[in-house]
Design a protein around this motif. Sequence first.
Motif, PDB file in Angstrom:
ATOM      1  N   VAL A 352      11.461  18.022  23.173  1.00 52.06           N
ATOM      2  CA  VAL A 352      10.444  18.715  23.990  1.00 52.06           C
ATOM      3  C   VAL A 352       9.070  18.199  23.592  1.00 52.06           C
ATOM      4  O   VAL A 352       8.697  18.251  22.409  1.00 52.06           O
ATOM      5  CB  VAL A 352      10.535  20.240  23.794  1.00 52.06           C
ATOM      6  N   VAL A 353       8.357  17.718  24.552  1.00 45.05           N
ATOM      7  CA  VAL A 353       7.017  17.183  24.305  1.00 45.05           C
ATOM      8  C   VAL A 353       5.994  18.207  24.781  1.00 45.05           C
ATOM      9  O   VAL A 353       6.004  18.619  25.955  1.00 45.05           O
ATOM     10  CB  VAL A 353       6.806  15.845  25.028  1.00 45.05           C
ATOM     11  N   ILE A 354       5.170  18.654  23.905  1.00 50.14           N
ATOM     12  CA  ILE A 354       4.119  19.620  24.271  1.00 50.14           C
ATOM     13  C   ILE A 354       2.800  18.866  24.380  1.00 50.14           C
ATOM     14  O   ILE A 354       2.351  18.225  23.424  1.00 50.14           O
ATOM     15  CB  ILE A 354       4.016  20.727  23.216  1.00 50.14           C
TER      16      ILE A 354
END
Length: 358
Positions: A352-354
């Motif tokens: 997951v890339v924030i």
Amino acid sequence: TNLRILDNEITDNEGVGILIDSTVTTPDSAIAIKFNTITGNDADNDGYGIQNADIVATVDATFNWWGTTVADDIAAMVNDTTTDGSVTTYEPFLADTVDAVFSASDIAVGATSIAKDTADVAVSVAGTGVTVDTITVAKYIANPQEAIAGAIAFYDVYVAGVTDTDPMATIKFYAGDALTDVYLWSAATLTWGDPLDATFSAYGGYVWVVVDPAMLGGTPFALVGGAAAGLDTPPEILAPDTGADDVSLTPIFAWEPVTDAEGYCFELADNVNFVAPMVRLDGELGRLFVTAYAYVGELEYSTAYYWRVKATSGAFNPWIQWTQVEHFDVESDWASSVFITMDEPEEELPPVVIEETE
């Protein structure tokens, strides 16, 4: 006149045990006195067990027990009173009573003796209009003649009174297997001859030979050899472990070698009854000659699979008599196993890339 005196106890008579009178025979008479106990007769006179008073009769008195194994003593119990052509033959003789020498015996009148249950032998004489007076078969408790290495059983076959001019006798021995040799004792040379041309019936469970009935005048047979002891035990499974539940989708199957095996049959299936197996390596060209097999392809995840292997030796018989049974000459029992393949790995989710927002 053909006279048969078989399997009796002729003992302790005041006179001669058996008297062949001069008035009851003809020039072509054949008299057989066999498998009897003849002892203690005519004790107050000459001690004759058999007296042949006929001028032409041929008396076959072989294979009797005379209470002794000293040939000179037995000769003294046999008397030919004429010299015009009568002959009484008493050798070879038994070394003990019939019950002590033979573990089983059977006497049949006619051209067939089915003694499978009594002596493990069946004999039939075939020919054009053939008739047979008597067939006697017996199974020896121990070797009756010269030792022969590897022997597993000994038999005696006696056929008398065959009338056909070109008959043949079929003898079935219910012992041994496709690797068993059959030997015939030669009374002329007092040795075991070369192996006979024998055939094994896997369907019937017997070794059989065809011989001239003239050879069967109380003739010992020896059955020698057979399936190697190693094939009595199925292969020992090495891999995959039985019951394993995390087996690769491309397994390698392995087992211990079996002594004297010439090859191995292998099956892999997705059902316990091996119906329509996924892999079947069998037959003369299909069986394995090594103790491992690598599955080609991939199995399904989390699935039970069944596999089995057996050792084989000898020739492959695609048809066993009238059945459709495929069979090697010698086979061990199947060694069977089951395993479950590994679970399908869980798919890894992408990271997951924030992203920061202004």
